[in-house]
Design a protein around this motif. Structure first.
Motif, short mmCIF file in Angstrom:
data_model
loop_
_atom_site.label_atom_id
_atom_site.label_comp_id
_atom_site.label_asym_id
_atom_site.label_seq_id
_atom_site.Cartn_x
_atom_site.Cartn_y
_atom_site.Cartn_z
N GLU A 156 1.73 -5.12 8.60
CA GLU A 156 3.13 -5.69 8.27
C GLU A 156 4.29 -4.29 7.60
O GLU A 156 3.53 -3.49 7.00
N GLY A 157 5.28 -4.42 8.39
CA GLY A 157 5.81 -2.96 7.87
C GLY A 157 7.41 -3.75 7.36
O GLY A 157 7.56 -4.65 7.32
N GLY A 175 0.84 -1.07 -0.07
CA GLY A 175 -0.23 0.05 -0.08
C GLY A 175 0.99 1.13 0.12
O GLY A 175 2.13 1.08 0.67
N GLU A 176 0.26 2.20 -0.51
CA GLU A 176 1.17 3.55 -0.72
C GLU A 176 0.90 4.61 0.15
O GLU A 176 1.61 5.71 0.21
N SER A 210 13.49 7.48 3.99
CA SER A 210 14.28 7.67 5.20
C SER A 210 13.75 6.83 6.38
O SER A 210 12.57 6.49 6.53
N LEU A 211 14.60 6.41 7.40
CA LEU A 211 14.12 5.63 8.39
C LEU A 211 13.15 6.26 9.19
O LEU A 211 12.31 5.60 9.56
N ASP A 212 13.42 7.54 9.45
CA ASP A 212 12.40 8.35 10.27
C ASP A 212 11.27 8.36 9.60
O ASP A 212 10.14 8.51 10.35
N ASP A 213 11.16 8.80 8.26
CA ASP A 213 9.98 8.76 7.50
C ASP A 213 8.85 7.39 7.53
O ASP A 213 7.92 7.42 7.64
N ASN A 214 9.83 6.41 7.53
CA ASN A 214 9.19 5.11 7.58
C ASN A 214 8.76 4.84 8.65
O ASN A 214 7.43 4.23 8.79
N ILE A 215 9.47 5.09 9.80
CA ILE A 215 8.71 4.89 11.16
C ILE A 215 7.67 5.91 11.45
O ILE A 215 6.48 4.95 11.62
N ARG A 216 7.34 6.87 11.04
CA ARG A 216 6.31 7.89 11.08
C ARG A 216 5.19 7.21 10.56
O ARG A 216 4.12 7.14 10.80
N THR A 217 5.41 6.99 9.11
CA THR A 217 4.36 6.50 8.19
C THR A 217 3.80 5.01 8.75
O THR A 217 2.53 4.58 9.02
N THR A 218 4.71 4.22 9.07
CA THR A 218 4.19 2.91 9.64
C THR A 218 3.39 2.86 10.81
O THR A 218 2.55 2.35 11.17
N ARG A 219 3.77 3.70 11.90
CA ARG A 219 3.25 3.99 12.97
C ARG A 219 1.65 4.61 13.14
O ARG A 219 0.95 4.15 13.73
N SER A 220 1.81 5.35 11.98
CA SER A 220 0.27 5.88 11.98
C SER A 220 -0.49 4.72 11.40
O SER A 220 -1.81 4.83 11.74
N VAL A 221 0.12 4.02 10.31
CA VAL A 221 -0.86 2.95 9.68
C VAL A 221 -1.20 1.81 11.11
O VAL A 221 -2.26 1.45 11.06
N SER A 225 19.16 -2.42 0.10
CA SER A 225 19.44 -1.72 1.36
C SER A 225 19.16 -2.86 2.26
O SER A 225 17.72 -3.30 2.21
N TYR A 226 19.87 -3.30 3.04
CA TYR A 226 19.81 -4.72 3.79
C TYR A 226 19.24 -4.16 5.06
O TYR A 226 19.61 -2.99 5.61
N THR A 227 18.29 -5.04 5.74
CA THR A 227 18.04 -4.83 7.00
C THR A 227 19.14 -4.97 7.91
O THR A 227 19.60 -6.10 7.91
N THR A 228 19.12 -4.21 9.16
CA THR A 228 20.06 -4.58 10.26
C THR A 228 19.26 -5.04 11.32
O THR A 228 18.18 -4.53 11.53
N THR A 229 20.05 -5.78 12.20
CA THR A 229 19.42 -6.04 13.36
C THR A 229 19.12 -4.82 14.36
O THR A 229 17.86 -4.87 14.97
N ASP A 230 20.02 -4.25 14.50
CA ASP A 230 19.90 -2.78 15.59
C ASP A 230 18.47 -2.05 14.95
O ASP A 230 17.72 -1.62 15.65
N GLN A 231 18.64 -1.84 13.58
CA GLN A 231 17.58 -0.86 13.02
C GLN A 231 15.99 -1.69 13.31
O GLN A 231 15.17 -1.23 13.46
N ALA A 232 16.14 -2.98 12.94
CA ALA A 232 14.83 -3.86 12.99
C ALA A 232 14.50 -3.98 14.64
O ALA A 232 13.24 -3.36 14.61
N ILE A 233 15.23 -3.91 15.57
CA ILE A 233 14.79 -3.80 16.79
C ILE A 233 14.03 -2.64 17.09
O ILE A 233 12.96 -2.43 17.58
N HIS A 234 14.75 -1.37 16.70
CA HIS A 234 14.23 -0.01 16.85
C HIS A 234 13.01 0.11 16.19
O HIS A 234 11.86 0.63 16.64
N PHE A 235 12.93 -0.31 14.95
CA PHE A 235 11.58 -0.31 14.06
C PHE A 235 10.49 -0.87 14.61
O PHE A 235 9.38 -0.56 14.94
N VAL A 236 10.73 -2.11 15.03
CA VAL A 236 9.57 -2.93 15.75
C VAL A 236 8.98 -2.22 17.01
O VAL A 236 7.94 -2.09 17.24
N GLU A 237 9.81 -1.85 17.79
CA GLU A 237 9.70 -1.15 18.90
C GLU A 237 8.95 0.31 19.11
O GLU A 237 8.03 0.33 19.75
N THR A 238 9.37 0.92 17.90
CA THR A 238 8.78 2.29 17.75
C THR A 238 7.57 2.34 16.85
O THR A 238 6.57 3.36 17.19
#
Length: 392
Positions: free
Chosen positions: A132-133, A84-85, A109-120, A154-167
């Motif tokens: 699903e994010g 979805g867009e 960007s990671l911050d934009d991805n987090i904001r958009t996904t969190r709103s969904v 752009s590969y997923t990193t473990t640290d970013q994955a933890i932060h992304f899921v938590e936020t």
């Protein structure tokens, strides 16, 4: 009844070491072929509709057929919005029948991805719908040659994955470990150690996009390391295209029905191959017993009015249908009046929610509160309200 809670479906797969196919469909041949394969295999299945394909079909029209087919199926089914867009895309999908959504902001960007996904997530969870994010970037385009849309992995990193899921609070994470959307030449080089680390850190159902073209061993390693949803389209499209080309070569009859003969069977054969390979065959009964049916709730109000004539009531109802139908999780808003003039209550609202969770989110939604407080409650002092669930 076999339309079931997608979160529970994928957690069952995660706990039992198999993956469910999320097969993108573009018409009724794909829909029927995928469901036929799932039923032959007694397998749970996800019927997926990608927003990148909406130019090929009317989304709302096809989705109504998908939901009807899912409810008539003998195996557990979930219906998913793929790639979805926007937040609006996700809300529209939920309001028209999807019980799982993905809004893809992985190219931002990671911050934009987090904001958009969190709103969904905030919107969808208020409707009982899992999200699903995606973190990292999987290049290519569904159904097309990956080399035509190379992008940059752009590969997923473990640290970013933890932060992304938590936020964000997502339910499932799509990871980038070397797959591509569409066709590719040669064997994909997948970073299984990266996947293993992410899975161990999160303990969350993982998703792979770009499932076409992997080897049997690669699929097995994906599943061993936490992947429970495999998105799959390109090979289905290629099988359908091959069936059409075969018909073109075999006959001079250019009738549409002649040229598309065998498409459903070709799609079904490829879907069945995947289902058996990914380990979901034979799981239907246990999934059905452990997953909650996905059934709507009807919000019924019967009422009388004071201080409004018939024209005023009609205007108030029209305003309500427009405003309330746009609230997340509202499938349909209907209004009516009693057939018999001596009925105890003259007017009615019937609002269908996609899930019981919407009872609370709808009640508290600002648009509902404003309409109810300003236009409805002041004139509908005598009323009865009840929420009831479907029984199948």
């Amino acid at each position: 009844m076999p339309l079931v809670n997608m979160r529970e479906m994928l957690h069952h797969a995660y706990g039992n070491g198999y993956a469910v196919g999320a097969f993108d469909l573009v018409n009724l041949d794909f829909l029927e072929g995928i469901l036929d394969a799932a039923e032959r295999c007694a397998s749970p299945v996800i019927l997926s509709l990608a927003e990148s394909h909406f130019e090929y079909f009317d989304f709302e029209l096809l989705l109504s057929a998908v939901e009807k087919a899912a409810r008539n199926a003998s195996v557990p089914v979930a219906i998913h919005l793929d790639h979805g867009e926007s937040l609006q895309s996700a809300m529209n999908a939920i309001n028209h029948g999807c019980n799982g959504v993905m809004v893809d902001a992985s190219h931002r960007s990671l911050d934009d991805n987090i904001r958009t996904t969190r709103s969904v997530v905030e919107m969808a969870h208020g409707c009982g719908v899992p999200v699903e994010g995606e973190l990292g970037y999987v290049p290519g385009v569904e159904g097309e040659d990956a080399e035509r849309h190379p992008g940059k992995v752009s590969y997923t990193t473990t640290d970013q994955a933890i932060h992304f899921v938590e936020t964000t609070g997502i339910d499932f994470l799509a990871v980038s470990i070397g797959t591509v959307h569409g066709r590719m030449r040669g064997e994909a080089k997948l970073d299984f150690q990266r996947l293993r680390d992410i899975n161990q850190a999160l303990g969350l159902p993982l998703v792979i996009h770009g499932g076409t073209g992997l080897s049997e061993d690669q699929y097995r390693q994906l599943i061993t390391n936490g992947v429970v949803k495999i998105n799959y389209y390109t090979a289905l499209a290629d099988a359908a295209g091959a069936a059409i080309r075969k018909n073109v070569e075999a006959t001079e009859n250019n009738a549409f029905t002649q040229l598309t003969r065998g498409v459903k069977a070709a799609v079904s054969e490829e879907a069945e191959r995947c289902i058996r390979l990914w380990g979901s065959a034979g799981r239907a009964t246990e999934v059905l017993t452990q997953c909650t049916p996905w059934l709507p709730v009807e919000h019924l109000i019967v009422y009388n009015v004071n201080g409004l004539d018939d024209e005023g009531v009609t205007e108030m109802m029209a305003k309500g249908r427009d405003v309330l139908s746009k609230i997340p999780g509202v499938r349909e808003v209907a209004t009516g009046s009693a057939v018999k003039t001596d009925a105890a209550y003259r007017y009615t609202w019937l609002v269908q929610f996609c899930h019981p969770a919407v009872i609370d989110s709808y009640r508290d939604h600002a648009d509902h509160v404003a309409f109810a407080d300003q236009l409805f409650r002041p004139v509908a002092g005598e009323r009865i309200s009840i929420d009831y669930a479907w029984i199948e």
